[in-house]
Write a protein that holds these residues in place. Structure first.
Motif, PDB file in Angstrom:
ATOM      1  N   GLY A 255       3.818  -3.031  -3.011  1.00  0.00           N
ATOM      2  CA  GLY A 255       3.600  -2.653  -4.359  1.00  0.00           C
ATOM      3  C   GLY A 255       4.305  -3.497  -5.334  1.00  0.00           C
ATOM      4  N   TYR A 256       4.170  -3.763  -6.376  1.00  0.00           N
ATOM      5  CA  TYR A 256       4.964  -4.176  -7.460  1.00  0.00           C
ATOM      6  C   TYR A 256       5.738  -3.134  -8.034  1.00  0.00           C
ATOM      7  CZ  TYR A 256       2.396  -8.732  -7.786  1.00  0.00           C
ATOM      8  OH  TYR A 256       1.734  -9.989  -7.100  1.00  0.00           O
ATOM      9  N   TYR A 257       6.786  -3.221  -8.651  1.00  0.00           N
ATOM     10  CA  TYR A 257       7.703  -2.042  -8.913  1.00  0.00           C
ATOM     11  C   TYR A 257       8.488  -2.568 -10.082  1.00  0.00           C
ATOM     12  CZ  TYR A 257      11.543  -4.589  -6.524  1.00  0.00           C
ATOM     13  OH  TYR A 257      11.995  -5.516  -5.935  1.00  0.00           O
ATOM     14  N   HIS A 258       8.738  -1.602 -11.255  1.00  0.00           N
ATOM     15  CA  HIS A 258       9.753  -2.040 -12.204  1.00  0.00           C
ATOM     16  C   HIS A 258      11.448  -1.686 -11.874  1.00  0.00           C
ATOM     17  CE1 HIS A 258       6.195  -1.860 -14.788  1.00  0.00           C
ATOM     18  NE2 HIS A 258       5.807  -0.970 -14.447  1.00  0.00           N
TER      19      HIS A 258
ATOM     20  N   ARG B  93      16.517  -8.538   0.634  1.00  0.00           N
ATOM     21  CA  ARG B  93      15.485  -7.962   1.017  1.00  0.00           C
ATOM     22  C   ARG B  93      15.733  -6.333   1.444  1.00  0.00           C
ATOM     23  NH1 ARG B  93      14.427  -4.990   4.360  1.00  0.00           N
ATOM     24  NH2 ARG B  93      16.304  -5.368   5.395  1.00  0.00           N
ATOM     25  N   ARG B  94      14.931  -5.463   0.637  1.00  0.00           N
ATOM     26  CA  ARG B  94      15.143  -4.052   0.705  1.00  0.00           C
ATOM     27  C   ARG B  94      13.855  -3.310   0.931  1.00  0.00           C
ATOM     28  NH1 ARG B  94      19.147  -5.865   0.917  1.00  0.00           N
ATOM     29  NH2 ARG B  94      21.016  -5.858  -0.090  1.00  0.00           N
ATOM     30  N   SER B  95      14.111  -2.208   1.445  1.00  0.00           N
ATOM     31  CA  SER B  95      13.054  -1.170   1.456  1.00  0.00           C
ATOM     32  C   SER B  95      12.770  -0.739   0.139  1.00  0.00           C
ATOM     33  CB  SER B  95      13.293  -0.012   2.408  1.00  0.00           C
ATOM     34  OG  SER B  95      13.329  -0.610   3.858  1.00  0.00           O
ATOM     35  N   VAL B  96      11.503  -0.878  -0.654  1.00  0.00           N
ATOM     36  CA  VAL B  96      11.075  -0.271  -1.842  1.00  0.00           C
ATOM     37  C   VAL B  96      10.109   0.348  -1.602  1.00  0.00           C
ATOM     38  CG1 VAL B  96      10.555  -0.696  -4.113  1.00  0.00           C
ATOM     39  CG2 VAL B  96      12.003  -2.257  -2.923  1.00  0.00           C
ATOM     40  N   PHE B  97       9.960   2.112  -1.671  1.00  0.00           N
ATOM     41  CA  PHE B  97       9.242   3.003  -1.263  1.00  0.00           C
ATOM     42  C   PHE B  97       8.053   3.155  -2.172  1.00  0.00           C
ATOM     43  CE2 PHE B  97      13.473   3.610   0.217  1.00  0.00           C
ATOM     44  CZ  PHE B  97      13.219   3.620   1.846  1.00  0.00           C
ATOM     45  N   PRO B  98       7.076   3.686  -1.813  1.00  0.00           N
ATOM     46  CA  PRO B  98       5.509   3.700  -2.548  1.00  0.00           C
ATOM     47  C   PRO B  98       5.881   4.550  -3.716  1.00  0.00           C
ATOM     48  CG  PRO B  98       5.175   3.915  -0.280  1.00  0.00           C
ATOM     49  CD  PRO B  98       6.676   3.768  -0.237  1.00  0.00           C
ATOM     50  N   PRO B  99       6.674   5.635  -4.081  1.00  0.00           N
ATOM     51  CA  PRO B  99       6.609   6.171  -5.265  1.00  0.00           C
ATOM     52  C   PRO B  99       7.381   5.378  -6.356  1.00  0.00           C
ATOM     53  CG  PRO B  99       7.498   7.702  -3.393  1.00  0.00           C
ATOM     54  CD  PRO B  99       7.250   6.486  -3.122  1.00  0.00           C
ATOM     55  N   GLN B 100       8.039   4.354  -6.064  1.00  0.00           N
ATOM     56  CA  GLN B 100       8.557   3.415  -6.934  1.00  0.00           C
ATOM     57  C   GLN B 100       7.566   2.231  -7.311  1.00  0.00           C
ATOM     58  OE1 GLN B 100      12.008   2.730  -3.662  1.00  0.00           O
ATOM     59  NE2 GLN B 100      13.042   2.246  -5.645  1.00  0.00           N
ATOM     60  N   TYR B 101       6.599   2.062  -6.702  1.00  0.00           N
ATOM     61  CA  TYR B 101       5.570   1.273  -7.063  1.00  0.00           C
ATOM     62  C   TYR B 101       4.604   1.632  -8.182  1.00  0.00           C
ATOM     63  CZ  TYR B 101       6.063   0.010  -2.087  1.00  0.00           C
ATOM     64  OH  TYR B 101       6.342  -0.274  -0.721  1.00  0.00           O
ATOM     65  N   ASN B 102       4.242   0.569  -9.045  1.00  0.00           N
ATOM     66  CA  ASN B 102       3.596   0.654 -10.120  1.00  0.00           C
ATOM     67  C   ASN B 102       1.858   0.463  -9.946  1.00  0.00           C
ATOM     68  OD1 ASN B 102       2.968  -2.258 -10.525  1.00  0.00           O
ATOM     69  ND2 ASN B 102       4.949  -2.414 -11.494  1.00  0.00           N
ATOM     70  N   GLU B 103       1.187   0.621 -10.916  1.00  0.00           N
ATOM     71  CA  GLU B 103      -0.144   0.482 -11.052  1.00  0.00           C
ATOM     72  C   GLU B 103      -0.676  -1.132 -10.546  1.00  0.00           C
ATOM     73  OE1 GLU B 103      -2.178   3.156 -10.598  1.00  0.00           O
ATOM     74  OE2 GLU B 103      -0.717   4.206 -10.550  1.00  0.00           O
ATOM     75  N   LYS B 104       0.127  -2.087 -10.658  1.00  0.00           N
ATOM     76  CA  LYS B 104      -0.135  -3.410 -10.660  1.00  0.00           C
ATOM     77  C   LYS B 104      -0.872  -3.765  -9.428  1.00  0.00           C
ATOM     78  CE  LYS B 104       1.253  -8.052 -11.469  1.00  0.00           C
ATOM     79  NZ  LYS B 104       2.244  -9.163 -11.723  1.00  0.00           N
ATOM     80  N   PRO B 105      -2.156  -4.295  -9.298  1.00  0.00           N
ATOM     81  CA  PRO B 105      -2.761  -4.748  -8.120  1.00  0.00           C
ATOM     82  C   PRO B 105      -2.249  -6.018  -7.326  1.00  0.00           C
ATOM     83  CG  PRO B 105      -4.183  -5.144  -9.779  1.00  0.00           C
ATOM     84  CD  PRO B 105      -3.087  -4.301 -10.615  1.00  0.00           C
TER      85      PRO B 105
ATOM     86  N   GLY C  16       8.754 -10.538  -5.872  1.00  0.00           N
ATOM     87  CA  GLY C  16       8.844  -9.442  -6.610  1.00  0.00           C
ATOM     88  C   GLY C  16       7.714  -8.199  -6.113  1.00  0.00           C
ATOM     89  N   ILE C  17       7.512  -8.130  -5.050  1.00  0.00           N
ATOM     90  CA  ILE C  17       6.738  -7.114  -4.485  1.00  0.00           C
ATOM     91  C   ILE C  17       7.853  -6.389  -3.394  1.00  0.00           C
ATOM     92  CG2 ILE C  17       4.677  -6.576  -2.927  1.00  0.00           C
ATOM     93  CD1 ILE C  17       3.664  -9.361  -3.747  1.00  0.00           C
ATOM     94  N   GLY C  18       7.620  -4.987  -3.684  1.00  0.00           N
ATOM     95  CA  GLY C  18       8.359  -3.991  -2.825  1.00  0.00           C
ATOM     96  C   GLY C  18       7.437  -3.706  -1.704  1.00  0.00           C
ATOM     97  N   CYS C  19       8.398  -3.503  -0.356  1.00  0.00           N
ATOM     98  CA  CYS C  19       7.810  -3.054   0.835  1.00  0.00           C
ATOM     99  C   CYS C  19       8.633  -2.137   1.516  1.00  0.00           C
ATOM    100  CB  CYS C  19       7.793  -4.368   1.735  1.00  0.00           C
ATOM    101  SG  CYS C  19       6.894  -5.718   1.342  1.00  0.00           S
TER     102      CYS C  19
ATOM    103  N   LEU D 217      -0.556  11.364   2.870  1.00  0.00           N
ATOM    104  CA  LEU D 217      -1.602  10.936   1.664  1.00  0.00           C
ATOM    105  C   LEU D 217      -1.137   9.932   0.550  1.00  0.00           C
ATOM    106  CD1 LEU D 217      -4.741  11.486   0.912  1.00  0.00           C
ATOM    107  CD2 LEU D 217      -3.677  13.451  -0.329  1.00  0.00           C
ATOM    108  N   ASN D 218      -0.234  10.353  -0.153  1.00  0.00           N
ATOM    109  CA  ASN D 218       0.171   9.671  -1.299  1.00  0.00           C
ATOM    110  C   ASN D 218       0.469   8.295  -0.951  1.00  0.00           C
ATOM    111  OD1 ASN D 218      -0.547  11.656  -2.999  1.00  0.00           O
ATOM    112  ND2 ASN D 218       1.451  12.699  -2.920  1.00  0.00           N
ATOM    113  N   ASN D 219       1.287   7.845   0.061  1.00  0.00           N
ATOM    114  CA  ASN D 219       1.925   6.647   0.277  1.00  0.00           C
ATOM    115  C   ASN D 219       0.926   5.542   0.216  1.00  0.00           C
ATOM    116  OD1 ASN D 219       4.611   7.453   0.510  1.00  0.00           O
ATOM    117  ND2 ASN D 219       4.734   7.246   2.607  1.00  0.00           N
ATOM    118  N   PRO D 220      -0.313   5.763   0.919  1.00  0.00           N
ATOM    119  CA  PRO D 220      -1.291   4.622   0.706  1.00  0.00           C
ATOM    120  C   PRO D 220      -1.906   4.469  -0.736  1.00  0.00           C
ATOM    121  CG  PRO D 220      -1.697   5.719   2.561  1.00  0.00           C
ATOM    122  CD  PRO D 220      -0.437   6.638   2.032  1.00  0.00           C
ATOM    123  N   LEU D 221      -1.925   5.707  -1.424  1.00  0.00           N
ATOM    124  CA  LEU D 221      -2.700   5.791  -2.807  1.00  0.00           C
ATOM    125  C   LEU D 221      -1.548   5.159  -3.718  1.00  0.00           C
ATOM    126  CD1 LEU D 221      -3.959   9.416  -2.701  1.00  0.00           C
ATOM    127  CD2 LEU D 221      -5.231   7.097  -2.665  1.00  0.00           C
ATOM    128  N   GLN D 222      -0.336   5.244  -3.505  1.00  0.00           N
ATOM    129  CA  GLN D 222       0.667   4.842  -4.367  1.00  0.00           C
ATOM    130  C   GLN D 222       0.860   3.033  -4.213  1.00  0.00           C
ATOM    131  OE1 GLN D 222       3.900   7.397  -3.301  1.00  0.00           O
ATOM    132  NE2 GLN D 222       3.556   8.549  -5.139  1.00  0.00           N
TER     133      GLN D 222
END
Length: 188
Positions: A162-165, A9-21, A129-132, A83-88
């Motif tokens: 968010g999902y991430y690569h 379990r890790r912190s995965v940050f919004p800029p690392q997320y991909n577009e997958k809903p 496989g979902i980052g948080c 602004l961007n964290n929620p959007l990502q």
């Protein structure tokens, strides 16, 4: 094995997320896991507000505007991040705690129960496989102006998801033995 899941379990940050809903059924699984957290006197103090779609954008705008309004010298990079964290994110869950109206137990126990509910969510996310990332900016004290919170309820932060690569970052910890003292029977 649960120990591996806990270690991964890790912190995965919004800029690392991909577009997958994140599908609603997946979010419901995650929230169901939260609902099984330990709770003293069965107060079940956790409350969650799930934001997706345009509500994520509204949250980002609210946080950015409140930051600019309350910060004497706002920094533009931080305003953009708010602004961007929620959007990502594929979804944002506002983490709230409802205080027991009779105050039958200390508030810290209800905060701890809510944190355990978040840990349950985080572990399920890790397995899927979902980052948080749990963020608790000072602006959470203003969330009653954005969320339909009840009396006695307060916001403890946001779980950006968010999902991430790629792989989650490697984790490190100092040995547990450095943080434990054994108090054993003394010979007579």
């Amino acid at each position: 094995m649960i120990e591996n899941l806990i270690r991964n379990r890790r912190s995965v940050f919004p800029p690392q997320y991909n577009e997958k809903p994140i599908e609603r059924e997946i979010l419901e699984r995650i929230l169901e896991a939260a609902n099984w957290a330990p709770t003293h006197k069965r107060t079940e103090p956790w409350r969650f507000y799930v934001l997706q779609g345009t509500r994520k954008e509204a949250l980002g705008r609210f946080l950015q505007e409140k930051y600019r309004e309350t910060e004497p010298q706002p920094k533009e990079f931080k305003a953009r991040k708010l602004l961007n964290n929620p959007l990502q994110s594929g979804a944002v869950i506002a983490i709230c705690m409802q205080r027991d109206p009779q105050e039958r137990l200390p508030e810290w126990e209800e905060v701890a129960a809510t944190a355990m509910a978040v840990q349950n969510m985080w572990l399920v996310c890790t397995a899927l496989g979902i980052g948080c990332y749990w963020s608790s900016p000072g602006l959470i004290r203003h969330m009653d102006a954005f969320l339909p919170m009840s009396e006695g309820e307060r916001c403890l932060g946001f779980l950006y998801m968010g999902y991430y690569h790629g792989d989650a970052p490697e984790g490190t910890r100092t040995p547990w033995q450095e943080k434990v003292t054994w108090l054993e029977d003394q010979p007579e």
